[in-house]
Design a protein around this motif. Structure first.
Motif, PDB file in Angstrom:
ATOM      1  N   GLU A 189     114.167  60.092  12.741  1.00 56.90           N
ATOM      2  CA  GLU A 189     114.257  58.807  13.436  1.00 56.90           C
ATOM      3  C   GLU A 189     113.442  58.847  14.728  1.00 56.90           C
ATOM      4  OE1 GLU A 189     118.550  57.097  13.127  1.00 56.90           O
ATOM      5  OE2 GLU A 189     118.708  59.283  13.034  1.00 56.90           O
ATOM      6  N   GLU A 190     112.691  57.793  14.966  1.00 60.73           N
ATOM      7  CA  GLU A 190     111.861  57.730  16.167  1.00 60.73           C
ATOM      8  C   GLU A 190     112.693  57.688  17.436  1.00 60.73           C
ATOM      9  OE1 GLU A 190     108.969  54.644  16.061  1.00 60.73           O
ATOM     10  OE2 GLU A 190     108.000  55.372  14.229  1.00 60.73           O
ATOM     11  N   SER A 191     113.907  57.193  17.336  1.00 60.70           N
ATOM     12  CA  SER A 191     114.768  57.056  18.516  1.00 60.70           C
ATOM     13  C   SER A 191     115.371  58.391  18.948  1.00 60.70           C
ATOM     14  CB  SER A 191     115.908  56.076  18.213  1.00 60.70           C
ATOM     15  OG  SER A 191     116.699  56.549  17.122  1.00 60.70           O
TER      16      SER A 191
END
Length: 208
Positions: free
Chosen positions: A114-116
Motif C-alpha cells: 500500500e502506498e499509504s
C-alpha cells in the motif's frame, strides 16, 4: 484494564511480548496499565515517548513504533532500546553516531504494497540488512509490518504469513533475525496464529 490484559495474556500464552500502545492515552492510563502488569509500552511520537518514559517506573521498556526522522534520533537515543520502524540507512547512521548502547531494531516491511504505508519492499530487505550490519549499535532482531485495514481475514493472514516466511529465509543467513512485530487490536489473533512474537495493542488493551 487489568481484566483486558489478563484475558489477552492468556490468549498469548507467553508466545509474544504484549506492547501497550499508549499514544492516545494519558500518563495516568499508562500507569494503570503498568499496575496491571504491563512492562512494554509503545509510542509513535517523540513527545509521547519522552512523556511516558518520565512518567512510568524505571523497569518499563519503551518501544518507538512510529516513523523516526533522522534529525530527531538524537532526542531519544539515550533511552531508545527498541525501534520497530527501521527502513532507512540514515536512521542507522544516526543511531551509530549518537548511541552508547545497542538498539534492537525491527525492519519495517511494506508487505501489502500500500502506498499509504511506510516500509521496505520485501525483495529489498536482505540487501538492507547487509547494509546496516556495518553499524555496531544497530542490532536487527526481526521484522515489522502492518496489515491492511480490511475485513478480509485471508488478506490479513497472507500479509502476516509472508512476513514470517521472509523472516525464516533471512534467519538462515542472519541468525539474529528471529522476531516478528505484527498484530494490532483488530488483528492480533491472526498475527499470533502466524507466529507474531511482539504484538502492539492500543484500544483493546487500554480502554476499559
Amino acid at each position: 484494564m487489568k481484566d483486558n490484559f489478563l484475558k489477552i495474556k492468556e490468549e498469548v500464552n507467553d508466545q509474544a511480548t504484549i506492547i501497550a500502545v499508549t499514544k492516545y492515552h494519558s500518563n495516568e492510563a499508562a500507569q494503570e496499565a503498568y499496575d496491571a502488569g504491563i512492562r512494554n509500552f509503545g509510542e509513535n511520537r517523540i513527545e509521547g515517548f519522552n512523556e511516558k518514559l518520565n512518567a512510568l517506573p524505571e523497569d518499563k521498556n519503551m518501544h518507538f513504533i512510529g516513523t523516526l526522522q533522522s534529525r530527531k534520533v538524537k532526542e531519544v537515543i539515550d533511552d531508545l532500546y527498541y525501534l520497530h520502524s527501521l527502513e532507512r540507512e540514515s536512521i542507522a547512521k544516526r543511531i551509530e553516531q549518537y548511541a552508547n548502547h545497542d538498539v534492537k531494531c525491527f525492519i519495517q516491511v511494506n508487505v501489502s504494497g500500500e502506498e499509504s504505508k511506510h516500509g521496505l519492499k520485501p525483495e529489498d530487505v536482505r540487501e538492507f540488512v547487509q547494509t546496516v550490519s556495518q553499524y555496531k549499535h544497530v542490532k536487527v532482531i526481526g521484522l515489522m509490518t502492518m496489515a491492511p485495514e480490511t475485513d478480509d481475514e485471508e488478506e490479513i493472514r497472507n500479509v502476516f504469513k509472508s512476513l514470517r516466511v521472509l523472516r525464516d529465509e533471512l534467519n538462515k543467513e542472519f541468525e539474529d533475525i528471529t522476531e516478528l512485530s505484527m498484530g494490532m487490536s483488530n488483528d492480533y489473533k491472526i498475527a499470533l496464529e502466524e507466529g507474531a512474537t511482539y504484538i502492539r495493542l492500543g484500544s483493546i488493551l487500554m480502554e476499559s
